[in-house]
Design a protein around this motif. Sequence first.
Motif, PDB file in Angstrom:
ATOM      1  N   THR A  65      32.157  80.603 -32.628  1.00 30.72           N
ATOM      2  CA  THR A  65      30.854  80.754 -33.256  1.00 30.72           C
ATOM      3  C   THR A  65      31.085  81.298 -34.674  1.00 30.72           C
ATOM      4  O   THR A  65      32.195  81.732 -35.008  1.00 30.72           O
ATOM      5  CB  THR A  65      29.918  81.692 -32.460  1.00 30.72           C
ATOM      6  OG1 THR A  65      28.611  81.681 -33.056  1.00 30.72           O
ATOM      7  CG2 THR A  65      30.425  83.135 -32.456  1.00 30.72           C
ATOM      8  N   GLU A  66      30.040  81.225 -35.511  1.00 28.84           N
ATOM      9  CA  GLU A  66      30.115  81.780 -36.870  1.00 28.84           C
ATOM     10  C   GLU A  66      28.865  82.636 -37.061  1.00 28.84           C
ATOM     11  O   GLU A  66      27.757  82.120 -37.131  1.00 28.84           O
ATOM     12  CB  GLU A  66      30.163  80.651 -37.918  1.00 28.84           C
ATOM     13  CG  GLU A  66      30.252  81.182 -39.353  1.00 28.84           C
ATOM     14  CD  GLU A  66      30.331  80.073 -40.408  1.00 28.84           C
ATOM     15  OE1 GLU A  66      29.935  78.918 -40.132  1.00 28.84           O
ATOM     16  OE2 GLU A  66      30.767  80.385 -41.539  1.00 28.84           O
ATOM     17  N   ILE A  67      29.067  83.955 -37.129  1.00 35.40           N
ATOM     18  CA  ILE A  67      27.934  84.884 -37.144  1.00 35.40           C
ATOM     19  C   ILE A  67      27.556  85.256 -38.575  1.00 35.40           C
ATOM     20  O   ILE A  67      28.414  85.590 -39.398  1.00 35.40           O
ATOM     21  CB  ILE A  67      28.259  86.158 -36.335  1.00 35.40           C
ATOM     22  CG1 ILE A  67      28.693  85.778 -34.902  1.00 35.40           C
ATOM     23  CG2 ILE A  67      27.051  87.096 -36.294  1.00 35.40           C
ATOM     24  CD1 ILE A  67      29.009  86.975 -34.004  1.00 35.40           C
ATOM     25  N   VAL A  76      27.682  87.351 -45.377  1.00 31.86           N
ATOM     26  CA  VAL A  76      29.088  87.086 -45.074  1.00 31.86           C
ATOM     27  C   VAL A  76      29.125  86.407 -43.708  1.00 31.86           C
ATOM     28  O   VAL A  76      28.317  86.728 -42.836  1.00 31.86           O
ATOM     29  CB  VAL A  76      29.876  88.420 -45.037  1.00 31.86           C
ATOM     30  CG1 VAL A  76      31.253  88.245 -44.416  1.00 31.86           C
ATOM     31  CG2 VAL A  76      29.997  89.003 -46.445  1.00 31.86           C
ATOM     32  N   HIS A  77      30.020  85.459 -43.536  1.00 29.07           N
ATOM     33  CA  HIS A  77      30.135  84.781 -42.244  1.00 29.07           C
ATOM     34  C   HIS A  77      31.393  85.244 -41.514  1.00 29.07           C
ATOM     35  O   HIS A  77      32.485  85.274 -42.085  1.00 29.07           O
ATOM     36  CB  HIS A  77      30.162  83.266 -42.431  1.00 29.07           C
ATOM     37  CG  HIS A  77      28.807  82.713 -42.760  1.00 29.07           C
ATOM     38  ND1 HIS A  77      28.600  81.425 -43.181  1.00 29.07           N
ATOM     39  CD2 HIS A  77      27.578  83.296 -42.727  1.00 29.07           C
ATOM     40  CE1 HIS A  77      27.293  81.238 -43.379  1.00 29.07           C
ATOM     41  NE2 HIS A  77      26.657  82.354 -43.122  1.00 29.07           N
ATOM     42  N   ILE A  78      31.208  85.624 -40.256  1.00 30.78           N
ATOM     43  CA  ILE A  78      32.322  86.066 -39.417  1.00 30.78           C
ATOM     44  C   ILE A  78      32.499  85.064 -38.281  1.00 30.78           C
ATOM     45  O   ILE A  78      31.587  84.866 -37.474  1.00 30.78           O
ATOM     46  CB  ILE A  78      32.056  87.471 -38.829  1.00 30.78           C
ATOM     47  CG1 ILE A  78      31.850  88.506 -39.954  1.00 30.78           C
ATOM     48  CG2 ILE A  78      33.195  87.891 -37.894  1.00 30.78           C
ATOM     49  CD1 ILE A  78      33.057  88.763 -40.845  1.00 30.78           C
ATOM     50  N   ALA A 192      35.203  84.423 -42.566  1.00 26.15           N
ATOM     51  CA  ALA A 192      35.131  83.005 -42.937  1.00 26.15           C
ATOM     52  C   ALA A 192      35.136  82.841 -44.456  1.00 26.15           C
ATOM     53  O   ALA A 192      34.587  83.678 -45.185  1.00 26.15           O
ATOM     54  CB  ALA A 192      33.866  82.373 -42.354  1.00 26.15           C
ATOM     55  N   HIS A 193      35.758  81.751 -44.912  1.00 24.37           N
ATOM     56  CA  HIS A 193      35.756  81.309 -46.330  1.00 24.37           C
ATOM     57  C   HIS A 193      35.475  82.419 -47.361  1.00 24.37           C
ATOM     58  O   HIS A 193      34.482  82.367 -48.079  1.00 24.37           O
ATOM     59  CB  HIS A 193      34.743  80.165 -46.523  1.00 24.37           C
ATOM     60  CG  HIS A 193      33.402  80.367 -45.866  1.00 24.37           C
ATOM     61  ND1 HIS A 193      32.543  81.394 -46.191  1.00 24.37           N
ATOM     62  CD2 HIS A 193      32.767  79.666 -44.901  1.00 24.37           C
ATOM     63  CE1 HIS A 193      31.457  81.311 -45.458  1.00 24.37           C
ATOM     64  NE2 HIS A 193      31.566  80.275 -44.663  1.00 24.37           N
ATOM     65  N   PRO A 194      36.403  83.411 -47.468  1.00 21.52           N
ATOM     66  CA  PRO A 194      36.140  84.568 -48.339  1.00 21.52           C
ATOM     67  C   PRO A 194      35.905  84.216 -49.819  1.00 21.52           C
ATOM     68  O   PRO A 194      35.214  84.970 -50.511  1.00 21.52           O
ATOM     69  CB  PRO A 194      37.386  85.448 -48.167  1.00 21.52           C
ATOM     70  CG  PRO A 194      38.414  84.571 -47.558  1.00 21.52           C
ATOM     71  CD  PRO A 194      37.687  83.560 -46.743  1.00 21.52           C
TER      72      PRO A 194
END
Length: 286
Positions: A65-67, A76-78, A192-194
């Motif tokens: 999943t992407e939170i 920010v996506h985790i 994700a994608h920093p």
Amino acid sequence: MHLLNADLHCHSNVSDGTLSPAALAERAHAGGVELWSLTDHDEIGGQARAREAALDLGMDYLTGTEISVSFAGQTVHIVGLGFDADDEQLAQGLEHTRAGRRVRALQMAEGLAQVGIPGAFEGALQYVGNPELISRTHFARFLVESKVCNDTSEVFRKYLVEGKPGYVPHRWATLQDAVGWITNAGGLAIVAHPARYRFTANEEFALFTEFKALGGRGVEVVTGSHSTAEAARYADIAVEFDLLASRGSDFHSPEESHMDLGTLPPLPGHLTPVWDALEARILQPA
Ligand code: AMP
Ligand code: MN
Ligand code: MN
Ligand code: MN
């Protein structure tokens, strides 16, 4: 194992992708992916279908999943990988994170109506596969289809980012909650994608420092959202913060995504891939 063709980030129509979980599995397999994960935004409703399709095709699978998280005034996506998909706390956390998207979408449509674009809520809804997950991407598709813009990146630039008429600020999960939900469910949390964030050097340092302190374990180094230079920069960050490295296309749709499933360059050889730490969580064909 850094040469394994792992693609651990993509979206189905359960969030803001256009393909079903099963169609994505087929596309991943056709693209040579050996280890795959479906990582829908704030949602795990596609996991059972993705896993089943992957295993039927002979492809290894990790739950994903992407939170969406709010940190230092930005989203920010985790990414979470390898968690127990039946975990109650994770399911409730994701449900809580999804709540509010509908009201936000109605407000976005109001903002767009004020600049002469009526009906955007109903328009965006036509592209939604999951009523709990109406996102900016669905608005972007509507504005392209109705010829307001030529492509989705133009829509974001002109209408959907901070300071633009369709932008509505939103409070997502906290970093602590997102990392905790994933980790307590037996999974591994990944930034994700920093390179996509617009943090100052101090803010970025704070993000990785807090992320580590909370139990976060990985960072996406090779992603469809990074240039070669950005991948090199976050390879250095992985070393500096002792983080595992992840790889994923962030594929959303054949029409919109420039990076297809399985076509990314390999991870730099000196990094430890996230999948080395997830061996016990990988689901394999019978
Ligand atoms: P939301 O969760 O509703 O804020 O929507 C975020 C999604 O919008 C991301 O996951 C991307 O799929 C998409 N997105 C964000 N920025 C852009 C952009 N500049 N161009 C195209 N898609 C974008
Ligand atoms: Mn997306
Ligand atoms: Mn993302
Ligand atoms: Mn994504």
